[in-house]
Enzyme design. Sequence first.
Site, short mmCIF file in Angstrom:
data_model
loop_
_atom_site.label_atom_id
_atom_site.label_comp_id
_atom_site.label_asym_id
_atom_site.label_seq_id
_atom_site.Cartn_x
_atom_site.Cartn_y
_atom_site.Cartn_z
N GLU A 44 0.83 -1.21 0.00
CA GLU A 44 0.00 0.00 0.00
C GLU A 44 0.86 1.26 0.00
OE1 GLU A 44 -3.04 0.31 -0.63
OE2 GLU A 44 -3.63 -1.78 -0.52
N TYR A 127 -5.84 6.38 5.13
CA TYR A 127 -5.98 5.39 4.06
C TYR A 127 -5.18 4.12 4.35
CZ TYR A 127 -5.19 2.72 -0.08
OH TYR A 127 -5.09 1.65 -0.93
N ASP A 145 -8.82 6.12 -1.08
CA ASP A 145 -7.76 6.76 -1.86
C ASP A 145 -8.38 7.41 -3.10
OD1 ASP A 145 -8.39 4.62 -3.50
OD2 ASP A 145 -6.34 3.91 -3.73
#
Length: 362
Positions: A44, A127, A145
């Site tokens: 991520e 996020y 996102d």
Amino acid sequence: MNDEKLQSIDILTFRRDLLSWYKENKRDLPWRQDQDPYRVWVSEVMLQQTKVDTVIPYFNRFMSKFPTVEALAQADEQVVLKEWEGLGYYSRARNLQNAVKEVATKYNGRVPDDAEQLGALKGVGPYTKGAILSIAYNQPEPAVDGNVMRVLSRVLKIESDITQQRTKKLFEVYARKLIDPQDPSSFNQAVMELGALICTPKSPACLLCPVQAHCQAFVAGTEEQLPVKKKAKKQKNIAYVVLLAVDDQDNYIIEKRKEDGLLANLWQFPMVPIKEVEWVHLENWVYNEYGLEITLGEKQGKLKHVFSHLIWHLEVYEAKLIKKLSKSNRLQLVSKQELTNYPFPVPHQKIRNSLYEKEQNM
């Protein structure tokens, strides 16, 4: 909160249609092989501001080099930056390693599954926190996102500016209400996948979209006008002269950037802000700034590098080092072969690589 936007769709059917499509169409990506929270975390962080195809080889190399929290925590920062070389946004790598060090010492190497503990780690914003908790730990936490905001702005026909913090908060509230509590891991990945493959920024493939029947923007014919996003500030242009300064043994001077700010702790060939310095004062400026006596040589080329907020215009010149370099933590004198041992930002990688290409063509 006003739930009028959510009342326009059948949430249960929306979840079912989205998850059915995802399970049939999801890409085979290396970080999806399991739900290991460390792997999810690394992926991520790498995927922020970077396309999937670019990330895959970096992720595989990074996990091979640092397969565990402990391995990354114990690694030398320069080695970590070298593995990140070319991905850009290097503060991501430094923040990731700093946070991983805290996980190693404070949580015995286990990535926290508690939202407060996870969110307190350096560089772990809403996020990333939501992605780890939902994908790795299957908790019904939103992970919003750019892809997710684009999908939801179209599905729910949200016309607020997504660059505003209050709008992002609004999306988190909607995402929390939409998420499938039975399979939040797949749901969040499905929304991201839809944004990447179907609900793209330009020319979305609406006819192939599994949730087209739920999409309020499609009904209104405004899908290409959403999301609303104000234009970014104009990028600042900065001109530099890059010095390929060599001594009598053809060793090159390289400089370590500062510990904070843009491209922190990466290495580069010395750069002269030529509009401030002016050509006539260049050699004096180099002496005052670095303690180096040089003679400027021939121009070797030029290149432009675009950052999100500024543009570098680089003119590359040879230079001859007259006086031997005194010991310095900021500067190093290294052979052409040794240049590859140091992490360079992309424009300086290109300059470095051109030296090898030039040698091969001789």
